[in-house]
Motif scaffolding. Structure first.
Motif, short mmCIF file in Angstrom:
data_model
loop_
_atom_site.label_atom_id
_atom_site.label_comp_id
_atom_site.label_asym_id
_atom_site.label_seq_id
_atom_site.Cartn_x
_atom_site.Cartn_y
_atom_site.Cartn_z
N ALA A 297 11.06 50.15 -79.21
CA ALA A 297 11.71 50.90 -80.47
C ALA A 297 12.13 50.05 -81.33
O ALA A 297 11.89 50.00 -82.54
N GLY A 298 12.87 48.86 -81.06
CA GLY A 298 13.38 47.85 -82.29
C GLY A 298 12.25 47.04 -82.65
O GLY A 298 12.31 46.84 -83.76
N GLY A 299 11.27 46.51 -81.64
CA GLY A 299 10.22 45.68 -82.40
C GLY A 299 9.46 46.39 -83.77
O GLY A 299 9.41 45.89 -84.70
N PRO A 300 8.83 47.63 -83.19
CA PRO A 300 8.04 48.25 -84.39
C PRO A 300 8.85 48.64 -85.37
O PRO A 300 8.64 48.60 -86.74
N LEU A 301 10.18 49.12 -85.14
CA LEU A 301 10.90 49.12 -86.36
C LEU A 301 11.27 48.11 -87.41
O LEU A 301 11.25 48.31 -88.52
N ILE A 302 11.64 47.12 -86.79
CA ILE A 302 11.87 45.74 -87.62
C ILE A 302 10.69 45.34 -88.18
O ILE A 302 10.67 45.14 -89.52
N VAL A 303 9.41 45.39 -87.62
CA VAL A 303 8.25 45.03 -88.32
C VAL A 303 7.85 45.92 -89.48
O VAL A 303 7.77 45.61 -90.32
N ALA A 304 8.15 47.23 -89.16
CA ALA A 304 8.01 48.35 -90.32
C ALA A 304 8.81 47.95 -91.53
O ALA A 304 8.52 47.98 -92.68
N ILE A 305 10.24 47.74 -91.30
CA ILE A 305 10.91 47.60 -92.34
C ILE A 305 10.62 46.23 -93.33
O ILE A 305 10.38 46.44 -94.40
N LEU A 306 10.27 45.23 -92.50
CA LEU A 306 9.85 44.14 -93.07
C LEU A 306 8.49 44.12 -93.87
O LEU A 306 8.21 43.59 -94.99
N LEU A 307 7.81 44.88 -93.37
CA LEU A 307 6.21 45.25 -94.03
C LEU A 307 6.63 45.97 -95.20
O LEU A 307 5.80 46.05 -96.24
N GLY A 308 7.33 47.13 -95.06
CA GLY A 308 7.70 48.02 -96.25
C GLY A 308 8.45 47.21 -97.46
O GLY A 308 8.28 47.60 -98.59
N TYR A 309 9.18 46.13 -97.19
CA TYR A 309 9.69 45.51 -97.97
C TYR A 309 9.04 44.33 -98.53
O TYR A 309 8.79 44.33 -99.70
N PHE A 310 8.19 43.56 -97.70
CA PHE A 310 7.74 42.45 -98.07
C PHE A 310 6.36 42.68 -98.42
O PHE A 310 5.48 41.83 -99.17
N GLY A 311 5.69 43.80 -97.87
CA GLY A 311 4.24 44.03 -98.03
C GLY A 311 3.85 43.97 -99.44
O GLY A 311 3.01 43.34 -99.94
N PRO A 312 4.49 44.83 -100.50
CA PRO A 312 4.08 44.76 -101.83
C PRO A 312 4.06 43.18 -102.36
O PRO A 312 3.29 43.00 -103.48
N LYS A 313 5.05 42.56 -101.93
CA LYS A 313 5.02 41.15 -102.67
C LYS A 313 4.23 40.34 -101.86
O LYS A 313 3.79 39.41 -102.86
#
Length: 547
Positions: A402-418
């Motif tokens: 639950a926590g691992g994919p959630l954290i990675v998704a948040i970071l991917l959503g934020y830093f992905g465009p950058k």
């Protein structure tokens, strides 16, 4: 059909899961006095059919449950990721601080009930997850437990506490309105005066002698250049894209886009603010047009408006950016990403060339980009399995599935465009992934808990309802009172805080329908990401204390 239901196998498992999900979703359509527990009906239908003897192979059931949970939390993470770190700005710090207090109070209440009553801490963790309607917390707790029977009891405790968790949270909001003597009309008026989520369009006549003969570049300066966008200028009846180095004259009119913090400065700087009549700025003979362009070219992802230098290259001004349904101020340093829409003003020819640069093919956005999704899930699983050791705990803490994919998704959503990674997923596609995930998870949890649910309830589980009520009411009331009395938050902000702080979409829906404010959802999104993460970790910590 009877043979399929009783003899197991892949076909039987799919049939049982489909029956549970379909019947649960059908029941979720019905409301009692405007209140519905939504997809939780899937959980109860799973419990019912599990109690009646329908079984799925445990290994297959575990896979369905875990994979459904991963899809659910990953879709949530991608959705909230772009605004996650921005939520800590301004009063978002206060909001998230109170949300942290809400989580800690729930944990403290659950632990105190465990000490006072002697109830198993694993059971109390399930009750807490149900009392705050946090399904990923339940998933994290179950994954931390290695005993399938203990995990099933945790799910039973969750299911018993969940309904009152939904209804109790709604009752708290209604009670807060009565305690604080809230006048909804006054709150809405205050909301209109302080809304920070939208861009404002103003027209102003240059009448301040202090700016006569000065250029817009000199007047606005570096301090306000990212907050005041001069989209058009009118002089002698002619409307043009303003030249920032051209001196202003008395009687010039400017069309300005700004935010709530700078709108009052417009009149002070330039002169009289006048009503905006768009017909005046778009009448025949004027060669400026306004268009909304979609960012569909992946090469644009990660670039700022300043770097693209659109005004200089194309003679076009970007006035607003639409992202996830919210109009954003076109700050020069804002990072663009696929899926954004930009509102522009300029000549037909300039806008046409800009459209080629950004793509402007919205139909291509309907096709989901699955590579970052599955790569992110794989990375999230690896992160979730990494052990974090604490000397005070007998076993290392893991974020889990639950926590691992959630954290990675948040970071991917934020830093992905950058990082120029296209993470855009259409809202409808994101919602589909999320709903499929939570439906599979709820059905699997219900079927797994159904065998022992009734015996648990009869054997003392009725007290779980009381424990859950205490965990629901006490933290929410304390935080609501603190928000109102000490932080002077308005009622709509409190509704969003309580909805996001309990990760309760049913409370969010009730508050919006009952009180009619869209800002409740904005405040919900402000605290939701951090709260979701903390709820998952808190459930694991309680289980680790027990082991």
């Amino acid at each position: 059909m009877t043979k399929l239901l009783t003899q197991g196998g892949t076909a039987g498992a799919i049939l049982i899961l489909s029956l549970v999900i379909a019947s649960g979703l059908y029941l979720s359509r019905f409301k009692i006095k405007g209140i519905s527990i939504g997809t939780t009906w899937i959980l109860f239908m799973g419990i019912l059919l599990g109690h009646l003897g329908l079984r799925i192979d445990p290994v297959m059931l575990s896979f369905v449950k875990d994979f459904g949970l991963i899809l659910f939390v990953f879709a949530i993470g991608l959705q909230v990721g772009p605004g996650f770190f921005r939520s800590f700005r301004k009063d978002g710090v206060q909001m998230n601080f109170l949300a942290i207090c809400l989580v800690l109070l729930a944990v403290a209440t659950a632990y105190l009930l465990h000490l006072v009553t002697g109830e198993d801490l694993g059971i109390m963790t399930g009750i807490m997850s149900g009392a705050v309607t946090n399904t990923p917390g339940l998933g994290a707790a179950q994954q931390t437990l290695s005993d399938p029977e203990a995990a099933s009891k945790v799910a039973s405790a969750y299911a018993v506490a969940y309904p009152l968790g939904v209804l109790g949270a709604i009752a708290v909001v209604i009670l807060c309105r009565a305690i604080f003597r809230v006048d909804i009309n006054k709150e809405k008026q205050s909301e209109a005066d302080t809304d920070e989520s939208s861009a404002f369009r103003l027209a102003v006549r240059v009448e301040n002698p202090a700016v006569f003969g000065k250029s817009l570049h000199d007047i606005i300066g570096e301090e306000n250049s990212d907050h005041l966008v001069i989209s058009r200028m009118m002089r002698g009846g002619e409307v043009t894209i303003p030249d920032l180095d051209k001196p202003l004259e008395e009687g010039d009119k400017l069309l300005v886009v700004t935010d709530v913090h700078h709108k009052d400065k417009i009149g002070i700087i330039f002169g009289e603010v006048v009503p905006v009549n768009m017909k005046e700025w778009q009448r025949p003979g004027i060669h400026l047009v306004s268009r909304r362009l979609s960012i569909t070219e992946s090469a644009i992802t990660g670039k700022s408006l300043r770097k693209l230098d659109i005004r200089q290259k194309y003679g076009v001004t970007v006035t607003r950016i639409l992202r996830a349904g919210v109009d954003l101020q076109a700050d020069a340093d804002i990072i663009l990403q696929v899926g954004d829409s930009i509102q522009v003003v300029g000549s037909e020819d300039g806008i046409r060339h800009l459209a080629k640069l950004v793509g402007n093919q919205p139909e291509t956005l309907q096709k989901p980009n699955l590579v970052p999704i599955f790569f992110g899930i794989a990375l999230g699983v690896l992160v979730g399995m990494l052990p974090v050791k604490f000397t005070s705990m007998p076993q290392p803490l893991r974020l889990g599935l639950a926590g691992g994919p959630l954290i990675v998704a948040i970071l991917l959503g934020y830093f992905g465009p950058k990082l120029r990674i296209t993470t855009y997923t259409a809202l409808s596609a994101n919602l589909m992934i999320r709903e499929i995930g939570i439906s599979l998870f709820m059905a699997a949890v219900g079927l797994g808990a159904g065998e022992t649910f009734v015996s648990s309830l009869v054997g003392g589980g009725y007290m779980w309802v009381l424990y859950g009520a205490v965990i629901t009411f006490v933290p929410m009331l304390l935080v609501a009172v603190a928000a109102r009395l000490f932080y002077k938050m308005d009622f709509f902000k409190i509704c969003g805080l309580l909805s996001g702080g309990t990760t309760d979409p049913a409370l969010l829906s009730f508050s919006q329908e009952m009180y009619g404010s869209s800002r409740i959802a904005v405040n919900y999104a402000t605290v939701y990401p951090l709260t979701m993460f903390l709820r998952v970790v808190a459930a694991q910590v309680l289980i680790m204390i027990m082991l």
